[in-house]
Scaffold this motif. Structure first.
Motif, PDB file in Angstrom:
ATOM      1  N   HIS A 181       1.169  -1.486   0.473  1.00  0.00           N
ATOM      2  CA  HIS A 181      -0.296   0.024   0.082  1.00  0.00           C
ATOM      3  C   HIS A 181       0.996   1.060  -0.017  1.00  0.00           C
ATOM      4  N   LYS A 182       2.075   1.032   0.964  1.00  0.00           N
ATOM      5  CA  LYS A 182       2.825   2.344   0.631  1.00  0.00           C
ATOM      6  C   LYS A 182       3.452   2.485  -0.623  1.00  0.00           C
ATOM      7  N   LYS A 183       3.880   1.676  -1.403  1.00  0.00           N
ATOM      8  CA  LYS A 183       4.137   1.482  -2.665  1.00  0.00           C
ATOM      9  C   LYS A 183       3.479   2.224  -3.321  1.00  0.00           C
ATOM     10  N   MET A 184       1.879   2.193  -3.449  1.00  0.00           N
ATOM     11  CA  MET A 184       1.315   2.483  -4.064  1.00  0.00           C
ATOM     12  C   MET A 184       1.133   4.084  -4.044  1.00  0.00           C
ATOM     13  N   GLU A 185       1.859   4.970  -3.241  1.00  0.00           N
ATOM     14  CA  GLU A 185       1.984   6.105  -2.338  1.00  0.00           C
ATOM     15  C   GLU A 185       3.073   6.661  -3.420  1.00  0.00           C
ATOM     16  N   LEU A 186       3.962   5.685  -2.930  1.00  0.00           N
ATOM     17  CA  LEU A 186       5.528   5.884  -3.814  1.00  0.00           C
ATOM     18  C   LEU A 186       5.712   6.536  -5.289  1.00  0.00           C
ATOM     19  N   PHE A 187       4.606   4.922  -6.134  1.00  0.00           N
ATOM     20  CA  PHE A 187       3.955   5.367  -7.571  1.00  0.00           C
ATOM     21  C   PHE A 187       3.335   7.067  -7.909  1.00  0.00           C
ATOM     22  N   ASP A 188       2.772   6.541  -6.966  1.00  0.00           N
ATOM     23  CA  ASP A 188       1.720   8.178  -6.856  1.00  0.00           C
ATOM     24  C   ASP A 188       2.274   9.618  -6.714  1.00  0.00           C
ATOM     25  N   ALA A 189       3.673   9.678  -6.199  1.00  0.00           N
ATOM     26  CA  ALA A 189       4.579  10.052  -6.160  1.00  0.00           C
ATOM     27  C   ALA A 189       5.327  10.564  -7.087  1.00  0.00           C
ATOM     28  N   MET A 190       5.515   9.498  -7.724  1.00  0.00           N
ATOM     29  CA  MET A 190       7.112   9.964  -8.908  1.00  0.00           C
ATOM     30  C   MET A 190       5.735  10.087  -9.803  1.00  0.00           C
ATOM     31  N   LYS A 191       4.387  10.335 -10.871  1.00  0.00           N
ATOM     32  CA  LYS A 191       3.385  10.226 -11.108  1.00  0.00           C
ATOM     33  C   LYS A 191       2.970  11.817 -10.950  1.00  0.00           C
ATOM     34  N   TYR A 192       3.260  11.820  -9.793  1.00  0.00           N
ATOM     35  CA  TYR A 192       2.921  13.666  -9.121  1.00  0.00           C
ATOM     36  C   TYR A 192       4.174  14.503  -9.691  1.00  0.00           C
ATOM     37  N   TYR A 193       5.286  14.044  -9.610  1.00  0.00           N
ATOM     38  CA  TYR A 193       6.472  15.122  -9.594  1.00  0.00           C
ATOM     39  C   TYR A 193       6.862  15.338 -11.150  1.00  0.00           C
ATOM     40  N   ILE A 194       6.669  13.830 -11.776  1.00  0.00           N
ATOM     41  CA  ILE A 194       6.213  13.978 -13.791  1.00  0.00           C
ATOM     42  C   ILE A 194       5.624  15.018 -13.843  1.00  0.00           C
ATOM     43  N   SER A 195       4.090  14.788 -13.642  1.00  0.00           N
ATOM     44  CA  SER A 195       3.449  15.681 -13.784  1.00  0.00           C
ATOM     45  C   SER A 195       3.870  17.462 -13.428  1.00  0.00           C
ATOM     46  N   LYS A 196       4.896  17.896 -12.397  1.00  0.00           N
ATOM     47  CA  LYS A 196       5.179  18.679 -12.057  1.00  0.00           C
ATOM     48  C   LYS A 196       6.724  19.896 -12.809  1.00  0.00           C
ATOM     49  N   LYS A 197       6.988  18.108 -14.341  1.00  0.00           N
ATOM     50  CA  LYS A 197       7.829  18.499 -15.299  1.00  0.00           C
ATOM     51  C   LYS A 197       9.274  18.601 -14.717  1.00  0.00           C
TER      52      LYS A 197
END
Length: 255
Positions: free
Chosen positions: A136-152
């Motif tokens: 479940h925490k890994k999913m939070e990490l994956f969401d964070a990666m998507k977030y930073y990529i979306s922020k260029k």
């Protein structure tokens, strides 16, 4: 200069560890955050990062004697991923950051890095994204990666998984890492750290080759794209690794 005596590290598999922190088995706190939106946290983080970069520039130029080749190609009008071989304990924290400065890097790391005395407490502010054990925490990490990529921003991955100091071999990659740029449909780049014999020092000089961008193929499935990206980057890094001409530490498989 004293005569050089080569050290040999013996390994049984590519998952062997040759560098361990004081708190190697540290676990992430339940309330650990991968995304920080607090204004004051981010201001302090930027100050720490700037100091980190000054130290990194001095360390890489004067101590490691790093030279970059094709550094200017690493640029994108959106977020992107960097894949690199994992061969420097301190240098691998600085090398990707120096290639894209003033942009900041987010680096996927082993939680053991947070166990480093004093420095470990600051690593999240410097962009470290530790990999948790809990799914479940890994999913939070994956969401964070998507977030930073979306922020260029840039996310750095060491697909070999384990730090082998001064290793000149490109080791097998963990496959799962390559699905992230495919899923986000963003470009990828690779950095290959290589070692050359020095005339005046026992430790070799370092040349870092920058290659890319590698794009997704819209005619392929996500799984096929991830496999293709892995092969492209692995083959390019394998090609660049031929520029190694000195083994400071030799790695030999146990019989």
């Amino acid at each position: 200069m004293k005569k050089f005596k080569q050290k040999t590290n013996y390994y049984q598999s590519y998952s062997d560890e040759f560098v361990k922190s004081k708190n190697q088995n540290i676990k992430l706190k339940e309330n650990f955050k991968w995304i920080h939106t607090n204004f004051f946290y981010n201001v302090f983080s930027n100050i720490i990062y700037f100091i980190f970069m000054i130290f990194g520039l001095i360390y890489c130029k004067l101590i490691l004697r790093v030279k970059f080749v094709n550094k200017d190609i690493i640029k994108s009008d959106k977020g992107f991923y960097i894949f690199a071989n994992h061969t420097q304990m301190i240098g691998d924290a600085f090398i990707p950051a120096l290639t894209i400065y003033p942009k900041k890097t987010k680096v996927i790391v082993n939680p053991a890095n947070l166990g480093i005395p004093i420095l470990g407490n600051f690593l999240p502010m410097l962009g470290a994204l530790p990999i948790p054990d809990d799914i479940h925490k890994k999913m939070e990490l994956f969401d964070a990666m998507k977030y930073y990529i979306s922020k260029k921003q840039c996310v750095v991955v060491y697909p070999e998984g384990h730090l082998w100091p001064w290793c000149t071999e490109i080791r097998p990659f963990e496959k799962t890492a390559f699905r992230f740029p495919v899923s986000a449909n963003v470009p990828s780049f690779c950095l290959t750290t290589t070692y050359q014999k020095s005339k005046y020092f026992k430790k070799p000089k370092i040349t870092v080759y920058c290659d890319g961008p590698f794009y997704c193929d819209n005619t392929l499935t996500e799984k096929e794209n991830a496999r293709k990206l892995q092969e492209q980057i692995y083959n390019k890094m394998l090609e660049r690794s031929k520029n190694n001409n000195f083994e400071y530490i030799k790695y030999q498989k146990k019989d």
